[in-house]
Design a protein around this motif. Structure first.
Motif, PDB file in Angstrom:
ATOM      1  N   THR A 831     -16.289 -37.690   4.620  1.00 20.08           N
ATOM      2  CA  THR A 831     -15.596 -38.719   5.398  1.00 20.08           C
ATOM      3  C   THR A 831     -14.172 -38.901   4.895  1.00 20.08           C
ATOM      4  O   THR A 831     -13.214 -38.981   5.686  1.00 20.08           O
ATOM      5  CB  THR A 831     -16.357 -40.056   5.313  1.00 20.08           C
ATOM      6  N   ARG A 832     -13.979 -38.953   3.578  1.00 21.36           N
ATOM      7  CA  ARG A 832     -12.624 -39.080   3.026  1.00 21.36           C
ATOM      8  C   ARG A 832     -11.783 -37.848   3.375  1.00 21.36           C
ATOM      9  O   ARG A 832     -10.598 -37.959   3.685  1.00 21.36           O
ATOM     10  CB  ARG A 832     -12.704 -39.268   1.506  1.00 21.36           C
ATOM     11  N   TYR A 833     -12.426 -36.683   3.346  1.00 20.96           N
ATOM     12  CA  TYR A 833     -11.734 -35.445   3.726  1.00 20.96           C
ATOM     13  C   TYR A 833     -11.233 -35.539   5.156  1.00 20.96           C
ATOM     14  O   TYR A 833     -10.075 -35.207   5.459  1.00 20.96           O
ATOM     15  CB  TYR A 833     -12.710 -34.266   3.559  1.00 20.96           C
ATOM     16  N   LEU A 834     -12.079 -36.001   6.046  1.00 24.15           N
ATOM     17  CA  LEU A 834     -11.708 -36.095   7.454  1.00 24.15           C
ATOM     18  C   LEU A 834     -10.621 -37.148   7.664  1.00 24.15           C
ATOM     19  O   LEU A 834      -9.722 -36.979   8.495  1.00 24.15           O
ATOM     20  CB  LEU A 834     -12.948 -36.429   8.292  1.00 24.15           C
ATOM     21  N   GLU A 835     -10.707 -38.259   6.930  1.00 24.45           N
ATOM     22  CA  GLU A 835      -9.688 -39.302   7.067  1.00 24.45           C
ATOM     23  C   GLU A 835      -8.324 -38.797   6.620  1.00 24.45           C
ATOM     24  O   GLU A 835      -7.298 -39.063   7.267  1.00 24.45           O
ATOM     25  CB  GLU A 835     -10.099 -40.532   6.247  1.00 24.45           C
ATOM     26  N   ILE A 836      -8.281 -38.059   5.487  1.00 25.10           N
ATOM     27  CA  ILE A 836      -7.010 -37.510   4.997  1.00 25.10           C
ATOM     28  C   ILE A 836      -6.457 -36.510   6.001  1.00 25.10           C
ATOM     29  O   ILE A 836      -5.264 -36.498   6.325  1.00 25.10           O
ATOM     30  CB  ILE A 836      -7.198 -36.869   3.611  1.00 25.10           C
ATOM     31  N   GLU A 837      -7.345 -35.641   6.526  1.00 24.31           N
ATOM     32  CA  GLU A 837      -6.887 -34.627   7.488  1.00 24.31           C
ATOM     33  C   GLU A 837      -6.301 -35.287   8.718  1.00 24.31           C
ATOM     34  O   GLU A 837      -5.263 -34.885   9.247  1.00 24.31           O
ATOM     35  CB  GLU A 837      -8.065 -33.723   7.853  1.00 24.31           C
TER      36      GLU A 837
END
Length: 871
Positions: A831-837
């Motif tokens: 989820t954090r990966y997707l938010e940063i992307e």
């Protein structure tokens, strides 16, 4: 055959009631069309219909029964009052009199059940209507009866007799009894004679009533004589049949050289003679160590021939037979004899000893039971059988028993498919060899398992698999010496017992010969089949091993050979057993892991290789073992598939992944949400309820079908191809997409891609080679080209270097996943990966001249914060 199958699915009561209703409708329709409003015959006086009803009831209460095996057919003087009534009653009164009289007789005299009573009354009504129609059509019925009236009456009663016989045969056949139409001519012949005689007397009575009713009593004596003649005829007929059967039974032993065939023939005759369901002969042993032999003949059942029955002396019936001096009726106590309700038993006594007993049980004919005459006839039959048995046939039973025991022993110790010894005999031979301390050589066991035999069964069918096993057994025999013992243990497992020295030179030589022999393909039913063989060798070095332990050790070694790559041999070492024990312990823990909450779903993003935008994730299960830490799928998924635990695990992963994908609906390309890929095992796809379960999961989680991708290997897809094709079509009809994992490493062929409709091909990591190796990328390029031609999406796995990414982009590959972009992580980390992307992509859109970012930049940005979360 389709009609017969449909008939069997309809309950018997429904069939009979339907036939009764149909006949009632036909009778009613005929009455309304042809008889309603008809005044009836023109006569000087009307016979009161209650008088006719009383006469019909009396005639029906005194019937003559003719038995045809299970069924009883009754004949009476009922035609006499019926014919008289046709000349003196109106149609309505005539039918009412017949129904009332027949109903009283059937209820009071025979106590018939409602269904049978209804059928008989409807039949009576139909026959009455048909008889009246025929009579009114051809007879003028003006004044005293003349020749034309007589002929019409005879025609009416004969047609009624034929129709009644046909309807009785039909209802017995419809109800599931033995088909009656073969016996129909006999029934019609006898019934027609009775009807002809009754009608003649009835017409005489009609003429007397017209002349002088007071003279009617003169017919009483002829009527009684006719009735007694009927009964005498039937009685003599049955006696003749029994004497004929008794004579035939006396010749059975003379014309049957074998005891078993003679006993079966005798029992079949006995069942026919007594109209019984069961006939049984029990031969008592002459020695203390011998078994009782029982032979049975069942109606509509398979016979039991010379079956050994131990401890029969403990039964109450056996004690009563030994104490009885003659035949007796037998009613078993509750639980004493299953399937026997009422019977007759006669001892089989020779001149010097009791030979056995003869049992006749369960009368087939409804409403009848065994009589004293039957008991006397049974005694005669038993005396004949005892005399024949004592005069030589009993000795044959001992030889028959020995042959039977030998046959049973062979069947108990040999495999019926290959005729090799089975596991029981093999273990006996191993135990005997271990107990032989005189030999200087060591017993060695070779455990053989065919490689990939399950694929043959699944793709070519079990018949082909059985033929392959038979050919494999022949090939195994040809490799061994005469003194070696080969056996089939079950399935595709074989074993060999031989003697060897401590260096195992002989065992290794034989094992390698077996492997070489099985490298040659088999020709089975016009097809060339290649299967290898994996072998394990175990030798009794300590002198304390049991046969089971030696076979188990060889099995462990064989399993090690399979793990090492198949088509090879391994010699048992104690460490192998330790590894197997540890594996079994891990399997036991795995079965409890789901309930303990030890399993977790990790997700690896799938990236659009041109834009760098995440378009989906692949769900990957991990096991957080309490002592071993994080266990990868390669270690426990094969265990789960072997033990069946993969079914609950797979269902749980599917539910979790779909629910998580719904939470990520805001991410993905253009905010359309991420797709989620879930791996599917062969056992899940084989479940009949899988499609329904899949539909339920999507309904409960709210995940749109087009965002779910089910991924399976080629081996899973080609398992039971017929079922798989049907299941995949049902899945695609839901809107769910299908992906083939590791394409190019299994059964890949254009033929299979044509049969199995899929949406995505995933290039195996084996074909994503170093960026500078031109040859390594040839297969990847071919798969991409194939996917484009077939209109399929392509996903590359195992992308770890920038050069590999550039290569795949140049080939036109659309999507990819790998450590270059992101490692599999738990849902919060992804989820954090997707938010940063998403944040970086939004910043790029707001700053036109900013350097484009991709998934690799996101992974680099997260590397410092997420180092501890990677696996």
């Amino acid at each position: 055959m389709l009609f017969e199958a449909a008939r069997r699915r309809i309950p018997v009561t429904v069939r009979i009631w339907s036939l009764t209703l149909l006949l009632a409708m036909i009778a009613t329709a005929l009455y309304v069309v042809a008889l309603r409003g008809h005044a009836g015959p023109h006569v000087e006086f009307r016979l009161p219909w209650p008088v006719l009803a009383f006469a019909v009831a009396v005639a029906e209460l005194r019937v003559v029964e003719v038995h045809f095996r299970r069924e009883t057919h009754s004949f009476s003087l009922s035609e006499f009052p019926a014919v008289v009534g046709m000349f003196f009653l109106s149609p309505g009164a005539y039918i009412a009199a017949l129904l009332v009289g027949s109903g009283v007789a059937l209820i009071v005299g025979q106590r018939q059940r409602v269904m049978k009573l209804s059928f008989n009354l409807v039949t009576t009504m139909l026959m009455a209507v048909v008889s009246l129609i025929i009579l009114y059509q051809f007879a003028p019925l003006q004044g005293p009866p003349h020749e034309r009236d007589w002929l019409a009456a005879f025609a009416a009663t004969q047609v009624s007799t034929v129709l009644t016989a046909v309807l009785i045969a039909t209802v017995i056949t419809v109800s599931g009894g033995a088909p009656q139409f073969e016996k129909l001519p006999d029934m019609i012949r006898f019934g027609s004679l009775v009807a002809f005689a009754n009608t003649s007397l009835a017409l005489l009575a009609v003429s007397i009533l017209w002349l002088d009713p007071g003279l009617l009593w003169l017919l009483a004596l002829p009527l009684v004589i006719v009735f007694l003649a009927y009964r005498a005829y039937v009685s003599e007929r049955e006696k003749h049949e029994r004497l004929e059967l008794l004579y035939q039974s006396s010749r059975i032993f003379q014309h049957s050289p074998e005891l078993d065939s003679a006993l079966i023939a005798l029992l079949e005759h006995a069942r026919a003679m007594f109209r019984a369901e069961l006939a049984e002969v029990v031969l008592y042993p002459r020695g203390a160590d011998e078994d009782v032999l029982r032979t049975r003949s069942w109606h509509d059942g398979e016979p039991e021939i010379m079956v050994p029955v131990p401890a029969l002396d403990e039964e109450r019936l056996s004690s009563r037979v030994r104490a009885a001096s003659g035949p007796f009726f037998y009613v078993p106590e509750p639980g004493e004899r299953t399937g026997v309700h009422l019977g007759m038993v006669s001892p089989l006594r020779g001149e010097s000893e009791l030979i056995g007993s003869l049992l006749i049980a369960n009368r087939l004919t409804e409403g009848t039971t065994f009589s004293d005459d039957d008991l006397r006839l049974l005694e005669t039959l038993a005396n004949q059988a005892a005399s024949a048995l004592e005069n030589g046939h009993l000795e044959q039973s001992l030889a028959e028993l020995s042959r039977l025991k030998e046959q049973l022993r062979y069947q108990a110790y040999h495999d019926p498919l290959t005729n090799l010894p089975n596991r029981s005999l093999f273990l006996e031979r191993v135990a005997e060899r271990l107990a032989d301390i005189s030999s200087t050589r060591l017993p060695a066991v070779l455990f053989l398992d065919l490689d990939d035999f399950k694929i043959v069964n699944d793709t070519l069918g079990h018949a082909t698999g059985d033929r392959l096993l038979s050919d494999a057994a022949d090939r195994l025999r040809n490799v061994l010496r005469a003194e070696d013992v080969a056996a089939r243990l079950g399935g595709d497992e074989f074993a060999v017992l031989l003697d060897d020295d401590r260096d195992l030179s002989r065992s290794m030589f034989v094992a390698n010969r077996i492997i070489d022999a099985f490298r040659i393909s088999f020709q089975v039913q016009g097809q060339e089949i290649t299967v290898g063989a994996s072998l394990g060798i175990a030798v009794a070095r300590l002198g304390t091993e049991t046969a089971d332990e030696l076979l188990r050790n060889a099995d462990v070694a064989m399993y090690t050979a399979k793990e090492a790559g198949k088509n090879r041999v391994a010699v048992f070492e104690p460490t192998m057993h330790t590894a197997i024990v540890a594996r079994h312990a891990l399997s036991a823990e795995l079965s409890k892991s789901l309930g303990r909450g030890e399993l977790a779903v990790f997700y690896q993003p799938i990236i659009d290789l041109q834009s760098g935008v995440p378009t989906g994730v692949e769900a990957l299960v991990r096991w957080r073992h309490p002592t071993r830490g994080l266990v990868g799928p390669n270690e426990f998924i094969p265990l789960a598939e072997e033990t069946g635990v993969i079914l609950p695990i797979g269902a749980w992963v599917l539910q979790e992944a779909c629910a998580q994908a719904v939470r990520w609906s805001a991410f993905g390309r253009d905010g359309h949400g991420l797709s989620v890929t879930v791996n599917l095992a062969a056992q899940q796809l084989a479940e009949a309820s899988f499609v329904d379960d899949l539909r339920r999961v999507m309904r409960e989680t709210g995940l749109p079908p087009d965002r779910l991708i089910l991924e399976m290997t080629e081996t899973v897809m080609f398992h039971d191809t017929t079922t798989t094709i049907a299941r995949l079509e049902a899945i695609r009809e839901l809107g769910v997409r299908i992906a083939i994992d590791d394409f190019g490493t299994g059964y890949s062929s254009l033929g299979y891609l044509r049969r199995f409709r899929v949406d995505i091909l995933k290039i195996a990591r084996e074909f994503v080679g170093p960026a500078d190796s031109q040859e390594e990328w040839a297969f990847a390029g071919a798969i991409v080209a194939l996917g484009r031609t077939l209109g399929l999406a392509i996903i590359a796995e195992g992308i770890e270097e920038q050069g590999q990414l550039e290569r795949l982009r140049a080939l036109g590959c659309e999507f990819g996943q790998g450590y270059l972009f992101a490692r599999p992580e738990a849902a919060p980390a992804v989820t954090r990966y997707l938010e940063i992307e998403l944040a970086q992509r939004s910043a790029q859109l707001s700053t036109p001249h900013a350097r484009p970012t991709g998934a690799r930049d996101v992974a680099a940005a997260m590397s410092g914060r997420q180092a501890g979360a990677s696996i």
